[in-house]
Design a protein around this motif. Structure first.
Motif, PDB file in Angstrom:
ATOM      1  N   UNK A 215      38.453  42.906  37.055  1.00  0.00           N
ATOM      2  CA  UNK A 215      39.506  42.701  37.195  1.00  0.00           C
ATOM      3  C   UNK A 215      39.673  40.846  36.976  1.00  0.00           C
ATOM      4  N   UNK A 216      38.589  40.329  37.422  1.00  0.00           N
ATOM      5  CA  UNK A 216      38.897  38.640  37.124  1.00  0.00           C
ATOM      6  C   UNK A 216      38.821  38.644  35.900  1.00  0.00           C
ATOM      7  N   UNK A 217      38.170  39.329  34.985  1.00  0.00           N
ATOM      8  CA  UNK A 217      37.884  39.016  33.438  1.00  0.00           C
ATOM      9  C   UNK A 217      39.233  39.678  32.951  1.00  0.00           C
ATOM     10  N   UNK A 218      39.994  40.577  33.295  1.00  0.00           N
ATOM     11  CA  UNK A 218      41.301  41.053  32.757  1.00  0.00           C
ATOM     12  C   UNK A 218      42.135  39.703  33.110  1.00  0.00           C
ATOM     13  N   UNK A 219      42.364  39.368  34.137  1.00  0.00           N
ATOM     14  CA  UNK A 219      43.102  38.320  34.557  1.00  0.00           C
ATOM     15  C   UNK A 219      43.023  37.007  33.780  1.00  0.00           C
ATOM     16  N   UNK A 220      41.574  36.631  33.694  1.00  0.00           N
ATOM     17  CA  UNK A 220      41.365  35.300  32.989  1.00  0.00           C
ATOM     18  C   UNK A 220      41.602  35.374  31.425  1.00  0.00           C
ATOM     19  N   UNK A 221      41.244  36.629  30.825  1.00  0.00           N
ATOM     20  CA  UNK A 221      41.381  36.868  29.385  1.00  0.00           C
ATOM     21  C   UNK A 221      43.053  36.791  29.147  1.00  0.00           C
ATOM     22  N   UNK A 222      43.639  37.426  29.931  1.00  0.00           N
ATOM     23  CA  UNK A 222      45.096  37.645  29.488  1.00  0.00           C
ATOM     24  C   UNK A 222      45.741  36.154  29.839  1.00  0.00           C
ATOM     25  N   UNK A 223      45.659  35.507  31.036  1.00  0.00           N
ATOM     26  CA  UNK A 223      46.126  34.124  31.151  1.00  0.00           C
ATOM     27  C   UNK A 223      45.728  33.198  29.882  1.00  0.00           C
ATOM     28  N   UNK A 224      44.460  33.212  29.390  1.00  0.00           N
ATOM     29  CA  UNK A 224      44.117  32.538  28.511  1.00  0.00           C
ATOM     30  C   UNK A 224      44.891  32.618  27.065  1.00  0.00           C
TER      31      UNK A 224
END
Length: 588
Positions: free
Chosen positions: A164-173
């Motif tokens: 979940x953290x990876x999804x949020x991070x990649x999406x935000x970046x």
């Protein structure tokens, strides 16, 4: 953008405490906002606790609810404090910028002002001031908390659910990178052009309105309408392109946000299906996403606002970075004029990009108290001569000395405050007559102002006005006749009582009835001081102590009227006789 941020940072450093208070309050408020979804998830889990009594479930739910309320209240209080502290920060910066830019523009060279539209300059300053307000709001109240939310949310989610953290991070970046790229490389170039045409509108309006008397004189209202329509049309096309790019960028951002939301919801369902997350955890994930979504959605708007602010500040920063042109040298001292001797010592000078110099090794001395006339054809160097004395331009060789003091080594304020000027076309402020006359000596009493007006033969017409000395003269003195404006300029010079006086045909705008009285007053003003008179009508210099005849940047003849008239082939005699013949011909 780099130049704008560096300029902003310089102003921030003056208010470090305010900046720290704002940043601290906003970050704490934002952290409270980030924690609220966590406790909302715990509240849901408390309500769904299996095997626990309703009282225990209620107790745990109330604990989570109380924390949520406390966090919400703290967030509101801290955010209010931060926003309130932004007010003195922005107002202080805007005030400093307006004052400093005005002071700098005032000190730009004569050439700079001659080549600039005052209306455009005012538009650059006012637009830049308000852009600072938007820049502060965008950086401190919007982008700072947004960046903090994205970072802290990613960390909190990644600790429990790395995927979940990876999804949020990649999406935000991906979202932020796309938004910044669109703003800087797609929208900014178009916005810069539309701002330039916005500035042109201000210049066109100021130019036409400032010369409205000429427009009316030639019945040219339709021509000026057409001129403005042309400029507005080009601005409209540039602005339409900029706004279209804004719209396209906004749509692209919504597509990315929809993708992030769908992916995050799918991952949450997958974690629940595989018993890696409780319903409360899924609630936490979704609530967190709604917070992140709000900040991400606003990031797009904030980045566009930031880009717009930067574009609107660019011209202001360019004003700040533009060279002054004529500056006081380091260690410049106040000038002290006693005798008023003016000496040009091997002076060389040429204007800007002109390859051919106007003066080459020009040397001449005007003794203190001497009354000197400058005559010659237009462009021969008369006006430049007096401008160099005032140091409106710097010589390119040699030096100019007043009472032995190099004008380059003294402060410009002290130099010019001891030189009174009466121009051929007087310029008045849109202020009262008393203020315009008193400009020659700050702090002068009303009695001194009236005495100066009497000497200039202005008191009688002023006394006839309904408000007398408190009458507003209109922009550039438009409410007064040419002769009245000239007399006010003379009164200003009388009041200044400077040791050096420069007159550019000071009586040329007066009617014949008052000219004789004013000429007598000018004769009194000339006594006891160094006077330099630029003469267009040679009859006005006959009684002067000395006449300098300019020709193509050199002094071709030097002497009294009588001495110069005794030269059969002299330039002065030729000019005088030709002008006298023109006057006789006109009279016949």
């Amino acid at each position: 953008m780099k130049a704008v941020f560096a300029y902003t940072a310089r102003h921030w450093r003056r208010r470090r405490l305010l900046l720290a208070q704002i940043a601290g309050a906003i970050l704490l408020a934002t952290f409270a906002d980030v924690l609220i979804p966590l406790f909302s998830g715990r509240l849901v889990d408390a309500l769904l606790l299996a095997g626990e009594t309703r009282d225990v479930a209620l107790s745990r739910a109330l604990e989570a609810f109380a924390v949520m309320v406390a966090l919400g209240a703290g967030m509101v209080a801290l955010r209010h404090f931060g926003w309130m502290r932004v007010i003195p920060l922005s107002l202080g910066m805007m005030s400093d910028i307006a004052e400093e830019t005005f002071a700098r523009v005032q000190r730009f060279s004569t050439d700079w002002h001659a080549n600039s539209f005052s209306g455009s300059v005012m538009r650059k300053v006012t637009r830049g001031m308000w852009a600072v307000d938007q820049l502060n709001d965008t950086l401190l109240l919007a982008l700072l908390p947004s960046a903090f939310v994205l970072a802290s949310t990613t960390i909190l989610l990644a600790v429990q659910w790395p995927l979940m953290g990876l999804v949020v991070a990649l999406g935000a970046v991906a979202y932020v990178a796309m938004t910044v790229s669109l703003a800087m490389y797609y929208i900014a170039p178009a916005a810069k052009l539309s701002n330039a045409w916005d500035t042109r509108i201000g210049g066109t309006l100021a130019d036409a309105l400032g010369c409205n008397a000429v427009v009316k004189a030639y019945g040219a209202e339709h021509r000026e309408d057409a001129r403005l329509i042309n400029v507005v049309g080009r601005w409209r096309k540039r602005s339409a392109r900029t706004w279209s790019r804004h719209t396209l960028a906004g749509t692209s951002q919504h597509v990315v946000l929809l993708t992030i939301r769908s992916t995050l919801a799918g991952v949450g369902l997958w974690l629940w299906w595989n018993d890696k997350a409780t319903p409360g955890d899924v609630t936490y994930m979704l609530t967190t996403y709604f917070v992140v979504h709000g900040y991400l959605r606003d990031v797009g708007m904030h980045v566009h606002n930031l880009q717009r602010s930067v574009n609107e500040m660019e011209e202001l920063v360019e004003l700040h970075d533009a060279p002054i042109g004529i500056e006081d040298r380091k260690g410049a001292v106040p000038m002290r004029i006693t005798a008023g001797e003016v000496r040009f010592d091997n002076v060389a000078f040429h204007y800007g990009a002109h390859e051919t110099p106007l003066y080459r090794d020009l040397s001449v001395t005007i003794r203190g108290g001497q009354r000197v006339g400058l005559v010659g054809h237009s462009g021969s160097g008369k006006t430049t001569f007096v401008k160099l004395i005032q140091r409106l331009y710097d010589v390119t060789g040699g030096q100019i000395l007043i009472d032995g003091q190099d004008v380059k080594r003294v402060t410009q304020q002290s130099l010019r405050s001891q030189i009174a000027i009466v121009p051929q076309e007087p310029i008045l402020f849109h202020r009262t007559l008393a203020e315009n006359i008193g400009y020659g000596r700050p702090g002068a009493s009303q009695a001194e102002i009236e005495r100066a007006a009497r000497l200039a033969n202005a008191h009688e017409f002023i006394a006839r006005l309904p408000k007398g000395y408190q009458t507003l003269v209109g922009e550039r003195g438009v409410k007064l006749s040419g002769g009245e404006r000239q007399r006010i300029a003379l009164a200003r010079a009388f009041l200044a009582d400077a040791p050096i006086l420069i007159l550019d045909e000071a009586t040329s705008s007066l009617d014949s009835e008052s000219e004789q009285l004013i000429q007598a007053a000018v004769e009194r003003l000339l006594r006891g001081r160094t006077a330099i008179v630029i003469a267009h009508r040679l009859s006005t210099v006959r009684s002067l102590d000395r006449i300098l005849v300019f020709d193509r940047g050199r002094i071709a003849e030097d002497g009294t009227h009588a001495e110069l008239m005794r030269r059969p082939d002299g330039r002065y005699r030729h000019l005088f006789e030709r002008q006298l013949g023109d006057i006789r011909g006109a009279a016949e």
